[in-house]
Design an enzyme around this catalytic site. Structure first.
Site, mmCIF file in Angstrom:
data_model
loop_
_atom_site.group_PDB
_atom_site.id
_atom_site.type_symbol
_atom_site.label_atom_id
_atom_site.label_comp_id
_atom_site.label_asym_id
_atom_site.label_seq_id
_atom_site.Cartn_x
_atom_site.Cartn_y
_atom_site.Cartn_z
ATOM 1 C CB SER A 22 -0.909 0.032 1.228
ATOM 2 O OG SER A 22 -1.853 -1.002 1.200
ATOM 3 C CB ILE A 23 0.168 4.629 -1.406
ATOM 4 C CG1 ILE A 23 0.300 4.373 -2.909
ATOM 5 C CG2 ILE A 23 0.591 6.054 -1.059
ATOM 6 C CD1 ILE A 23 -0.616 5.222 -3.766
ATOM 7 C CD GLN A 43 -13.156 -0.897 4.205
ATOM 8 O OE1 GLN A 43 -12.166 -1.184 3.545
ATOM 9 N NE2 GLN A 43 -14.356 -0.757 3.664
ATOM 10 C CG ASP A 67 -16.733 1.355 7.283
ATOM 11 O OD1 ASP A 67 -16.824 2.175 6.341
ATOM 12 O OD2 ASP A 67 -17.342 0.262 7.284
ATOM 13 C CG MET A 95 -9.359 5.747 3.138
ATOM 14 S SD MET A 95 -10.462 6.028 4.550
ATOM 15 C CE MET A 95 -10.230 7.791 4.794
ATOM 16 C CB ALA A 98 -15.768 3.535 -7.934
ATOM 17 C CE1 TYR A 160 -8.187 5.734 -11.107
ATOM 18 C CE2 TYR A 160 -8.629 8.036 -11.613
ATOM 19 C CZ TYR A 160 -8.182 7.071 -10.736
ATOM 20 O OH TYR A 160 -7.742 7.435 -9.486
ATOM 21 C CE LYS A 167 -8.106 9.032 -6.386
ATOM 22 N NZ LYS A 167 -7.782 8.921 -4.950
ATOM 23 C CB ALA A 200 -6.748 0.668 -4.730
#
Length: 259
Positions: A22-23, A43, A67, A95, A98, A160, A167, A200
């Site tokens: 993860s980033i 989460q 969450d 976070m 979609a 995307y 974003k 993700a």
């Protein structure tokens, strides 16, 4: 050897860690190495299991449930931070979500409920986090809020979908909140990494192709790593970044400049 960035005495909240790739894992590691005390969130109980090796490796003491679809969990996170530390110096928002059909489908076909959910989790959750963090950042004499964005906010990226709209709104929120919170010495920035394989990203069709194109076309001809992103974030939340606010800061080997 003392780190170039010094975060000693600072307390930070880091969201969005899913696993070692993860980033946010890179962000947490960089901030801890610079001396920060870090609180991380998970989460649900299922995701907590993936965090345990990271928590153990980094020596994180505070692991809290968050969450963003359940407002009470955000209330509890900030109440616990206030009770234990009485302040907050920075908070990292990483976070996004979609529905698969809305992410892979055409924007014009996005369902109303899917659009609302994506915007709520991916964009408005940053606004809510900022509102909850504001009093604790004030107690610290100011601080830093950072969110993660992507080039799809300003250019069309295949597959995307609705996340590009989320974003774009997230970056606009960054600018407006930087303006609104600046008088309290609270800085708000967005970091825009190049493509890298995270949990993700694995949900985006054709993502391997995006990574290959980034290596081929970027001026530095390489992919970024979570550690690269962590280095930028630790700089932005440090006193060295005290006059940087309202910006979108790319860490993508220069890919964003290519037409």
């Amino acid at each position: 050897m003392k780190p170039i960035i010094n975060l000693e005495g600072k307390v930070g909240l880091i969201t969005g860690i899913a696993n070692e790739k993860s980033i946010s894992t890179g962000v947490a590691e960089s901030c801890i190495e610079a001396g920060a005390k870090v609180i991380i969130t998970y989460q649900n109980e299922k995701t907590l299991a993936f965090l345990e090796p990271i928590v153990s490796r980094l020596g994180v003491e505070d692991v809290l449930l968050l969450d963003v679809t359940k407002p009470e969990t955000m209330d509890e996170v900030f109440a616990k931070i206030d009770a234990k530390y009485g302040k907050l110096d920075f908070a990292i928002h990483s976070m996004a979500f979609a529905k698969r059909d809305d992410l892979h489908g055409r924007v014009v076909d996005t369902s109303a409920d899917g659009f609302a959910l994506a915007m709520d989790v991916s964009t408005h959750s940053f606004v809510r986090l900022a509102r909850k963090a504001e009093p604790l950042l004030e107690k610290a004499g100011g601080g830093s809020l950072i969110t993660m964005t992507y080039l799809g906010s300003e250019k069309v990226i295949a597959n995307y979908g609705v996340m590009g709209l989320c974003k774009a709104a997230l970056e606009a929120a960054t600018r407006y909140m930087a303006f609104e919170l600046g008088s309290k010495n609270i800085r708000v920035n967005a970091v825009s990494p190049g493509p890298l394989m995270t949990r993700a990203a694995s949900g985006i069709a054709g993502f391997d192709g995006l990574m290959a194109a980034a290596v081929d076309r970027s001026p530095l001809h390489r992919l970024v790593t979570p550690e690269d992103i962590g280095a930028l974030v630790s700089f932005l939340v440090s006193d060295a970044g005290r006059n940087m606010s309202g910006g979108v800061h790319f860490v993508d080997a220069g890919y964003n400049i290519i037409g």
